[in-house]
Design an enzyme around this catalytic site. Structure first.
Site, PDB file in Angstrom:
ATOM      1  N   HIS A 185       0.277  -7.001 -10.052  1.00  0.00           N
ATOM      2  CA  HIS A 185      -0.790  -5.987 -10.044  1.00  0.00           C
ATOM      3  C   HIS A 185      -2.180  -6.588 -10.226  1.00  0.00           C
ATOM      4  CE1 HIS A 185       1.033  -6.132 -14.133  1.00  0.00           C
ATOM      5  NE2 HIS A 185      -0.200  -6.496 -14.384  1.00  0.00           N
ATOM      6  N   CYS A 483       1.269  -3.509   5.029  1.00  0.00           N
ATOM      7  CA  CYS A 483       0.278  -3.208   3.987  1.00  0.00           C
ATOM      8  C   CYS A 483       0.476  -4.093   2.757  1.00  0.00           C
ATOM      9  CB  CYS A 483       0.302  -1.735   3.602  1.00  0.00           C
ATOM     10  SG  CYS A 483       1.843  -1.201   2.858  1.00  0.00           S
TER      11      CYS A 483
HETATM   12  C1  PEP Z   1       4.392  -4.073  -1.225  1.00  0.00           C
HETATM   13  O1  PEP Z   1       5.372  -4.051  -1.962  1.00  0.00           O
HETATM   14  O2  PEP Z   1       4.174  -4.952  -0.389  1.00  0.00           O
HETATM   15  C2  PEP Z   1       3.373  -3.018  -1.326  1.00  0.00           C
HETATM   16  C3  PEP Z   1       2.389  -2.943  -0.461  1.00  0.00           C
HETATM   17  O3  PEP Z   1       3.451  -2.166  -2.368  1.00  0.00           O
HETATM   18  P1  PEP Z   1       3.067  -2.577  -3.880  1.00  0.00           P
HETATM   19  O4  PEP Z   1       2.434  -3.927  -3.831  1.00  0.00           O
HETATM   20  O5  PEP Z   1       2.160  -1.528  -4.380  1.00  0.00           O
HETATM   21  O6  PEP Z   1       4.407  -2.574  -4.564  1.00  0.00           O
END
Ligand code: PEP
Ligand code: MG
Length: 557
Positions: A185, A483
């Site tokens: 995060h 993403c």
């Molecule tokens: C991912 O897991 O690549 C994603 C875009 O979601 P997050 O990073 O919020 O888990």
């Protein structure tokens, strides 16, 4: 003498500034000291609370708007006579000042929580006051995000999502953490805020407050006490980078005009000020769990609707893909405490939460649909952590039941990548979450800095799953985007384009580099690069051979 330290560069950019360390919350001593003089001990507790209140007043005087109001309200709480009486009563019963403050605030917190609503939200403020007062009494540094009164580079063991989400990029020039992985995060939020960051830097522990640092968030290099010439060079590079990012606009296209939509990942209204946002074609991932990180109670449907609308309005005429709550594992949410699990990353997280609490998803979909109805944004919705076609079907039915017409899923579990064709039969689009897809494919915790090589998005197994998912999208004639953080690496963006992605979504500060790299290569070249990457036997080989082929294609080297 300058000294070089190394970590993982997780948010590109250059920063120079003094260190301010994030102090941990103080541990309350196990033993309650004997109270010999009740009056003295009561005064000691009162002095600590007054010191905390005075500090908040001083910070409020430097802040403006809502920020100042919050600090003034917190100072008032620290001076609350009811709390002071409760503390005095506990001292009379024999508690020393730190234990009396701790117990009185805990009791007050329970009372506020019982009242619910706005009052319950203030419970977190009380915790902050309590830890500050206890730190003052124990002679320890103040916990929480430091505020030295000038811009600084934040150095911490680790940062909670709530800490990172509230950072002010005008004050925090850079971030260095001892722990944290490449797609944790801290990395994600720092990128969204446009703050250069380095994680997994074990030597950061030795840095001291006020020490000057030069941080390169692309390479992971950190220089403590840099020479003046290095600082001047870093400052020049930072200015050039900022100018390039601010002047980059326009839709994503290859040199021969093949379109790839360039979108941004957003975690809250605060991210909308990041450079690059105006030039983006929309939001490819709105991480809704980050909108409500600081809350002690669940937001109402109306509150959610208002916040979604604010973001939709900022992107009128553009796409906004809202991801439903992805709570659990690396993204805890205070108002949704979860029972401890043996393996939280494999447990009840993301869409799976709706098995236990269908109402939560239903409320959120209703709020998204209501906000979408009154807006000019092209709103889509997608679910995180989908593993089966059945789950995709259930989510699509729920979303369409609320009148949402653009419904998709994230592909971030290997099972979903392998069954992408079956899943796409139920939804309108898919978005590859390469952060979790790497974590689950390589069986490697995404927060584990020391295993970062396994989480490398160039890993052959990950690339093959990504290619298979995109192929399923091409066959079904449905858009498949990326993403996860992989989308923000320019060379990998070319590979993904060659595989057939229709969009790339990333932290706003990465857009300029990806846009210009894409514009310098034809679709045919991207296809060659994709084939080169897929033929490589290891992550370093894949990266190196793609870089070499790309350089050749541009007539360099
Ligand atoms: C991912 O897991 O690549 C994603 C875009 O979601 P997050 O990073 O919020 O888990
Ligand atoms: Mg994910």
């Amino acid at each position: 003498m300058s000294r070089e330290l190394r970590g993982l560069g997780v948010s590109a950019g250059i920063a120079v500034g003094p260190v301010a360390r994030l102090a941990a919350a103080p541990e309350l001593p196990d033993v309650n000291a004997e109270v010999e003089d009740v009056e003295f001990e009561t005064a000691r507790a009162a002095d600590a609370l007054e010191a905390v209140a005075a500090d908040l007043d001083a910070r409020a005087a430097q802040a403006d708007g809502a920020g100042a109001d919050v600090l003034v309200a917190q100072a008032l709480m620290a001076r609350d006579p009811v709390l002071a009486d409760a503390v005095a009563g506990l001292v009379r019963e024999g508690r020393d000042a730190p234990h009396a403050i701790d117990a009185a605030f805990a009791e007050h917190r329970r009372a506020l929580e019982a009242l619910g609503g706005y009052m319950a939200e203030r419970a977190a403020d009380l915790d902050d006051l309590r830890t500050r007062a206890v730190a003052h009494l124990l002679g320890l540094p103040m916990p929480g995000i430091p505020d030295p009164g000038h811009p600084f580079i934040l150095v911490a063991d680790d940062l909670a999502p709530a800490d990172t989400a509230t950072l002010d990029p005008a004050k925090v020039l850079g971030i260095v953490t001892e722990r944290g992985g490449p797609t944790g995060h801290t990395a994600i939020l720092a990128k969204q805020l446009g703050i250069p960051a380095i994680t997994a830097c074990p030597d950061a522990v030795a840095l001291t407050d006020g020490q000057r640092l030069m941080l390169d968030g692309a390479s992971g290099l950190l220089v403590a006490d840099p020479e003046d010439a290095l600082v001047a060079d870093a400052e020049r590079r930072a200015r050039e980078l900022a100018a390039r990012r601010a002047s980059s606009h326009g839709p994503g296209r290859t040199a021969d005009g093949h379109p790839v939509r360039l979108l941004v990942n957003v975690g809250g209204p605060g991210d909308l000020a990041a450079p690059g946002i105006p030039g983006a074609q929309g939001v490819g991932l709105l991480r809704t769990e980050f909108l409500f990180l600081e809350r002690a109670t669940a937001p109402t449907r109306d509150e959610q609707e208002a916040l979604y609308r604010e973001i939709f309005d900022a992107f009128a005429g553009r796409t906004v893909i809202v991801r439903t709550l992805d709570v659990g594992a690396d993204k805890p949410l205070a108002y949704l405490p979860q029972a401890p699990e043996e393996n939280p990353a494999l447990g009840v997280r993301g869409l799976r939460l709706s098995r236990r609490d269908p109402e939560l998803l239903d409320e959120q979909l209703a709020a998204i649909a209501a906000a979408a109805r009154g807006s000019d944004a092209d709103v889509g919705v997608m679910a995180p952590m989908v593993a089966t076609a059945r789950e995709a079907e259930g989510f699509a039915a729920a979303a369409r039941g609320h009148g949402l017409t653009k419904v998709g899923v994230m592909v971030e579990v290997p099972a979903a990548a392998l069954c992408a064709a079956d899943i796409l039969a139920h939804v309108d689009f898919a978005s590859l979450g390469t952060n979790d897809l790497a974590q689950y494919t390589l069986a490697t915790d995404r927060l584990a800095g020391e295993l970062a090589d396994l989480l490398d998005p160039w890993q052959p197994a990950l690339l093959r799953l990504v290619a298979a998912t995109i192929e399923a999208g091409v066959a079904a004639d449905k858009p498949v985007g990326v993403c996860g953080e992989a989308a923000s690496e320019p060379m990998l963006a070319l590979v993904l384009t060659g595989m057939g992605v229709t969009s790339l979504s990333m932290g706003a500060t990465s857009l300029a580099d990806v846009r210009s790299t894409l514009a310098a290569h034809t679709l045919e070249q991207c296809r060659d690069l994709a084939a080169t990457a897929l033929a490589a036997g290891s992550a370093p080989d894949a990266r190196a051979s793609v870089e070499a082929v790309a350089r050749e294609g541009m007539g360099v080297g």
